[in-house]
Design an enzyme around this catalytic site. Sequence first.
Site, short mmCIF file in Angstrom:
data_model
loop_
_atom_site.label_atom_id
_atom_site.label_comp_id
_atom_site.label_asym_id
_atom_site.label_seq_id
_atom_site.Cartn_x
_atom_site.Cartn_y
_atom_site.Cartn_z
N HIS A 1 -24.43 44.99 2.65
CA HIS A 1 -25.46 45.11 2.37
C HIS A 1 -25.98 43.47 2.74
O HIS A 1 -25.16 42.36 2.50
CB HIS A 1 -26.33 45.76 1.64
N ASN B 1 -20.34 46.65 1.83
CA ASN B 1 -21.43 48.51 2.86
C ASN B 1 -22.31 47.63 3.97
O ASN B 1 -22.90 47.58 4.44
CB ASN B 1 -21.64 49.62 2.77
N GLU C 1 -29.48 47.97 2.25
CA GLU C 1 -28.39 48.66 2.08
C GLU C 1 -28.04 49.63 3.91
O GLU C 1 -29.17 49.39 4.31
CB GLU C 1 -28.61 49.97 1.35
N ASP D 1 -32.50 39.89 -5.61
CA ASP D 1 -32.95 40.77 -6.21
C ASP D 1 -33.20 40.69 -7.66
O ASP D 1 -32.25 40.12 -8.27
CB ASP D 1 -32.57 41.62 -5.10
C1 F6R Z 1 -26.75 40.26 -5.41
C2 F6R Z 1 -26.99 40.07 -3.85
C3 F6R Z 1 -25.70 40.23 -3.25
C4 F6R Z 1 -23.97 39.98 -2.90
C5 F6R Z 1 -22.97 40.69 -2.11
C6 F6R Z 1 -22.27 40.04 -2.56
O1 F6R Z 1 -28.22 39.04 -5.19
O2 F6R Z 1 -27.68 40.49 -3.36
O3 F6R Z 1 -26.25 41.11 -1.67
O4 F6R Z 1 -24.51 39.50 -2.10
O5 F6R Z 1 -23.08 42.47 -3.09
O6 F6R Z 1 -21.11 40.24 -3.79
P1 F6R Z 1 -21.03 39.92 -4.51
O7 F6R Z 1 -20.64 38.08 -3.94
O8 F6R Z 1 -20.52 40.04 -6.35
O9 F6R Z 1 -18.82 39.82 -3.31
#
Ligand code: F6R
Length: 261
Positions: free
Chosen positions: A148, A146, A153, A75
Amino acid sequence: MIELPCEGLRVFVSATPAEAERAVAREITELLTRAPEAVLGLATGSSPTGVYQELARLVASRRLSFARASSFNLDEYLDLDADHPQSFRRWMREHLFERIDLPRKRARFPVQDARGDSSAAACARFEGELLAAGGVDLQLLGIGRNGHVGFNEPGSARSTRTREVELHPWTREDAARAFGALELVPTRALSMGVETILDARAIRVLAFGERKAEIVRAALEGPIGPECPATYLRGHRDVRVHLDLASAGLLASARAVGLDA
Ligand code: F6R
């Protein structure tokens, strides 16, 4: 590292994140040794950082090369310059690409082109490049608070492909500190879809620390559906989730084997 009895996917609990990170880096090394042209799916954020450090170390000691590999990131924020301090392109440069030998032109992101094509065209181009590359061999994933995966989301359908998405309030809140203020966090992004992620031949998920314990329980033991997109991973043919003792702490399967004691 011990394996928990979980339905629909394999779950490993390590004493420390470092143990899990080494295991995932080892798998990537084995993949690239077997198939130097392998395609990796990459994530940003705190969860994969240790794996990237380990990969950079292996490249520096010449035990690993990405010279023939390619990558697709999950993303990127919409309308953020590649050099913006919080862009995922810059994050990947600083945490991985500057320290490994992956040719930069084979590191792709879902982003609009230099002429600013539409986000729909950018997403279609990204999916086309993914298809032309033969699909992702190994996808790294983190899980958001959450539930995702990528920026899919809550509310995202299993059938979604790369598209423009609106960021959930928690996702923006979590990013606010890095951006300096909530108002500075973009409201939209381009993200691989759930189905795009599930097309990967192998998926390796990392989730560490107590703050992930609640969502790990929902993802692995809660009802499967759009309220928690990470639940869609259950049933994929080759998915492994790597946890530490803290993130596994609320799992019934961890209690069943006495891990929470
Ligand atoms: C990042 C992404 C997100 C993260 C998720 C966890 O490219 O797509 O889905 O993997 O928000 O983030 P962290 O690892 O910082 O807890």
